[in-house]
Each structure stands twice: as C-alpha cells, then as structure tokens.
Design an enzyme around this catalytic site. Structure first.
Site, PDB file in Angstrom:
ATOM      1  N   LYS A 117      -0.516  -6.309  -8.474  1.00 39.45           N
ATOM      2  CA  LYS A 117       0.792  -5.662  -8.648  1.00 39.45           C
ATOM      3  C   LYS A 117       1.556  -6.255  -9.830  1.00 39.45           C
ATOM      4  O   LYS A 117       2.304  -5.556 -10.502  1.00 39.45           O
ATOM      5  CB  LYS A 117       1.608  -5.726  -7.363  1.00 39.45           C
ATOM      6  N   LYS A 199      -8.995   1.007  -4.994  1.00 38.98           N
ATOM      7  CA  LYS A 199      -8.626   1.629  -3.722  1.00 38.98           C
ATOM      8  C   LYS A 199      -7.621   2.762  -3.935  1.00 38.98           C
ATOM      9  O   LYS A 199      -6.876   2.761  -4.913  1.00 38.98           O
ATOM     10  CB  LYS A 199      -8.094   0.584  -2.742  1.00 38.98           C
ATOM     11  N   LYS A 202      -0.893   5.022  -2.582  1.00 34.65           N
ATOM     12  CA  LYS A 202       0.143   6.058  -2.588  1.00 34.65           C
ATOM     13  C   LYS A 202       1.053   5.981  -3.804  1.00 34.65           C
ATOM     14  O   LYS A 202       1.705   6.953  -4.157  1.00 34.65           O
ATOM     15  CB  LYS A 202       0.953   6.014  -1.291  1.00 34.65           C
TER      16      LYS A 202
HETATM   17  N1  AQP Z   1      -7.229   2.867   0.295  1.00 27.21           N
HETATM   18  C1  AQP Z   1      -7.047   2.406   1.525  1.00 27.21           C
HETATM   19  N2  AQP Z   1      -8.050   2.463   2.427  1.00 27.21           N
HETATM   20  C2  AQP Z   1      -7.878   2.007   3.685  1.00 27.21           C
HETATM   21  N3  AQP Z   1      -6.716   1.475   4.127  1.00 27.21           N
HETATM   22  C3  AQP Z   1      -5.689   1.391   3.269  1.00 27.21           C
HETATM   23  N4  AQP Z   1      -4.439   0.927   3.371  1.00 27.21           N
HETATM   24  C4  AQP Z   1      -3.790   1.082   2.194  1.00 27.21           C
HETATM   25  N5  AQP Z   1      -4.598   1.654   1.293  1.00 27.21           N
HETATM   26  C5  AQP Z   1      -5.801   1.855   1.924  1.00 27.21           C
HETATM   27  C6  AQP Z   1      -3.876   0.376   4.596  1.00 27.21           C
HETATM   28  O1  AQP Z   1      -2.677   1.088   4.868  1.00 27.21           O
HETATM   29  C7  AQP Z   1      -1.746   0.212   5.506  1.00 27.21           C
HETATM   30  C8  AQP Z   1      -0.413   0.299   4.862  1.00 27.21           C
HETATM   31  O2  AQP Z   1      -0.413  -0.154   3.561  1.00 27.21           O
HETATM   32  P1  AQP Z   1       0.966  -0.449   2.819  1.00 27.21           P
HETATM   33  O3  AQP Z   1       1.670   0.773   2.505  1.00 27.21           O
HETATM   34  O4  AQP Z   1       1.775  -1.421   3.589  1.00 27.21           O
HETATM   35  O5  AQP Z   1       0.523  -1.186   1.541  1.00 27.21           O
HETATM   36  P2  AQP Z   1      -0.698  -1.023   0.636  1.00 27.21           P
HETATM   37  O6  AQP Z   1      -1.886  -1.617   1.303  1.00 27.21           O
HETATM   38  O7  AQP Z   1      -0.293  -1.603  -0.685  1.00 27.21           O
HETATM   39  O8  AQP Z   1      -0.902   0.573   0.537  1.00 27.21           O
HETATM   40  P3  AQP Z   1      -0.823   1.487  -0.734  1.00 27.21           P
HETATM   41  O9  AQP Z   1      -1.045   2.887  -0.289  1.00 27.21           O
HETATM   42  O10 AQP Z   1      -1.734   0.976  -1.803  1.00 27.21           O
HETATM   43  O11 AQP Z   1       0.686   1.321  -1.156  1.00 27.21           O
HETATM   44  P4  AQP Z   1       1.280   0.997  -2.566  1.00 27.21           P
HETATM   45  O12 AQP Z   1       0.674   2.009  -3.500  1.00 27.21           O
HETATM   46  O13 AQP Z   1       2.756   1.132  -2.410  1.00 27.21           O
HETATM   47  O14 AQP Z   1       0.869  -0.403  -2.880  1.00 27.21           O
HETATM   48  C9  AQP Z   1      -2.360  -1.185   5.443  1.00 27.21           C
HETATM   49  O15 AQP Z   1      -2.937  -1.461   6.712  1.00 27.21           O
HETATM   50  C10 AQP Z   1      -3.421  -1.065   4.411  1.00 27.21           C
HETATM   51  O16 AQP Z   1      -4.488  -1.966   4.632  1.00 27.21           O
END
Ligand code: AQP
Length: 336
Positions: A117, A199, A202
């Site tokens: 990040k 990965k 969002k």
């Molecule tokens: N690509 C993924 N595959 C499987 N699990 C995923 N998670 C996130 N991306 C994947 C799981 O979703 C939960 C919530 O995640 P979060 O929103 O708290 O943070 P993150 O992991 O940083 O998810 P994003 O979508 O990538 O958000 P941004 O883009 O804002 O950083 C967690 O259980 C995570 O493991």
C-alpha cells in the site's frame, strides 16, 4: 447468561473502501455465512481501517451503508450475528492505542500489506497505514475471538495479532484469548482478472480487474470474457504456468463445489470461450440473486440505522469488558 456464551467466538470485518468484490465474497463473506450457526459471530464494517487510504467522505458513508446491506443480502443474519460499524464502538481505538505500545516498529516494518500500500499510495504513507495491524489486533482481541475467518492476504496480520496478545499475556496474565486464523481451502485468494499474479482488490483503478458484487450481470459475463489467460487453450489447473485459467477455475469451483479434476473433464476438448462463458454466467447468476436482496435492503434506511444502533450496543457491551480489564492491568485509574 446468554445462551450464545457456550459457542466459540468469531470476529471478522471488511473495509468500506469500495464496493466489495468477488474476492471479498469468496474469501470472506461466503464462509462467514456458513459459520453463523455454529459460532457466536461479530461481523464488523471497519471504517476506521478504510481511512488509512484517503477516502471521499460521501462515498465512504455510502460504501458503509452498501456493505451492511451486502452483508445481509449475502445471507448474514443480523439477529444471530452482531453486525456493526467499527467507529461506533470507541473501544477499538482505545485498545489500539494501548496495543501500539506493545508492538515493535520492526514487526510492523515486515508487513507486506504496508509495503504494497505504501508503494501504491506513495503520496500518503501515513502513520495509520503503518499501524493498521495494531488496530486489527485490537478489533480481534477486544472480543476474545477464537477464530478469525479471512482470506490468505490477512495471514500475516493474524500472526502479529497473536504475537501482540502473547506478549501482553506474558506480562499481565491471561487477558487475551489467542485467536486462530481460519483461511478457507477454496477462494482464499481470488486473483485480478487482468493481472492474475496480483490479488483482486476493490480499490483497484482498473474496473476490469475485479468483479464488484454490484456489477450488472452482463458486465460480469463480459469481464470474465475479457479476463487475461494464456494461449494454449487447455482448461487445466496450474497456478504457476496458467494463473489466469487457474483463477477462473477457482471461482467456478467455489460456486459449483466441483473439484479441479471435474472441471478439467467438463471442459476437455472445449475452448476457453465456452469455459469463460460458463464461469461468467455462473458468477452472474449467483451475484444477481444477492443483488435482488441488496436492492430491497439498501432502500430501507430506518432498518439499517436500527441495525447499526443495536449492533453497536451489543458489540460495545463485550468490548468494554476486555478494555476495562486491560486498562486496570496497565495501571490506569478507573473512572468511577
Ligand atoms: N482477492 C481476494 N481473495 C480472497 N479474499 C480476499 N479478501 C480481500 N481480497 C481477497 C478478504 O476480504 C476480507 C476483507 O478485506 P478488507 O476489505 O478488509 O481488506 P483487503 O484485504 O485489503 O481487501 P481489498 O478488497 O484488497 O481492499 P482494498 O482494495 O481497500 O485494499 C479479508 O478477509 C480479506 O482477506
């Protein structure tokens, strides 16, 4: 005494940093739904975590409402589970501060999410982004959670949570339960449709790289059609050499419960076109059923507000107990 006290406790959360993707659904929410009968569950909307990356305030509010509606539309029962907004329970911030003083810079420096990040948001490498894992540790430890169901990307954060808890307990006695990460076998790491070595996220700038849970079903089918694959036209699970196809097989397997072998047989002798269409339609069908529910819930502001009020009240009651114990242990004079 509440009957749920016999059950093991689960805590997990998602940031309202956008609309959740298929990755968040398959890696997290879908499993939460399966766990809700057997465990005493808290599912949080972690808006304080979302602030670690600059957010548009109106969008953050909207995404928070959407995430709550999606939790319920995906099948989380708001009576069985405690669904609430992190910033509504001040104990998260209060415990996080104390735990900051039990966490080492060196430990935080090793966190892959911070490194990724920080690269992505080089203009805003704020202290909150650095101490994100400490707030996550506070989230989990406040509720004495036994299990934390998350996707693979959060494994390191669960480890540091355990380390902080053990460190604190070694000094003050058994204050925190040591939680265990619960990472699903399938769906734990859904990859980007455009760069299958990264990965699905969002907050990605390329909307074609992810499937949003609120994408129109036709858009979902098209995004899968455009997914980056290889040129050898054999549907075979081989994440190293065929990451794009393997990712689509993972998604298909999560929705159909078919094994990779069964999928390979089903598409033997068929081209990628047929396979992508099957994956796209299967995802679109499942997601559109969730959207039908979502569209009803999101319109009902009064219902969501009551959900937030009662969720925060129930969560606060549990969190306060742990926080008071911690405050006493570290030597604070307790407010009478
Ligand atoms: N690509 C993924 N595959 C499987 N699990 C995923 N998670 C996130 N991306 C994947 C799981 O979703 C939960 C919530 O995640 P979060 O929103 O708290 O943070 P993150 O992991 O940083 O998810 P994003 O979508 O990538 O958000 P941004 O883009 O804002 O950083 C967690 O259980 C995570 O493991």
């Amino acid at each position: 005494m509440e009957t749920t006290e016999q059950k093991k406790r689960i805590f997990s959360g998602i940031q309202p940093s956008g609309i959740i993707t298929l990755g968040n659904y398959l890696g997290a929410v879908k499993n939460w739904v399966n766990l809700q009968d057997e465990y005493d569950c808290l599912y949080c909307i972690v808006d304080m975590h979302a602030l670690t990356v600059r957010q548009d305030p109106a969008k953050l509010r909207q995404n928070t409402m959407s995430l709550a509606a999606l939790y319920i539309a995906c099948g989380l029962d708001p009576v069985k589970n405690i669904i609430y907004i992190q910033s509504h329970v001040p104990a998260h911030a209060e415990l996080s501060w104390i735990l900051n003083t039990f966490t080492y810079m060196g430990e935080l420096n090793r966190m892959t999410q911070f490194k990724e990040k920080a690269l992505k948001h080089a203009d805003n490498i704020n202290a909150g982004l650095f101490t994100y894992p400490v707030l996550m540790a506070a989230d989990i430890l406040l509720y004495q959670a036994d299990l934390v169901p998350v996707g693979e990307d959060q494994r390191q954060h669960i480890e540091i949570t355990r380390d902080i808890a053990v460190r604190f307990n070694n000094i003050y006695g058994d204050v925190f339960k040591i939680p265990t990460g619960f990472i699903p076998r399938a769906g734990a790491r859904i990859m980007s449709l455009q760069e299958p070595d990264k990965k699905m996220s969002k907050s990605s700038e390329d909307a074609n790289s992810y499937i949003s849970m609120l994408d129109d079903p036709k858009v979902i089918v098209n995004k899968v059609k455009r997914a980056v694959t290889d040129s050898d036209c054999v549907v075979k699970y081989d994440p190293e050499n065929k990451p794009g196809i393997s990712n689509l097989m993972n998604i298909y397997s999560c929705f159909t419960d078919k094994t990779y072998e069964e999928i390979e047989k089903e598409f033997e002798g068929k081209g990628y076109g047929d396979f992508k269409l099957a994956v796209g339609e299967c995802a679109a069908d499942n997601i559109s059923a969730i959207q039908t529910e979502y569209n009803k819930i999101i319109k009902d502001k009064a219902y969501l507000e009551e959900l937030f009020r009662s969720g925060a009240e129930r969560a606060d009651r549990i969190a306060r107990k742990t926080l008071s114990k911690v405050q006493k242990k570290v030597g604070f004079v307790m407010k009478q």
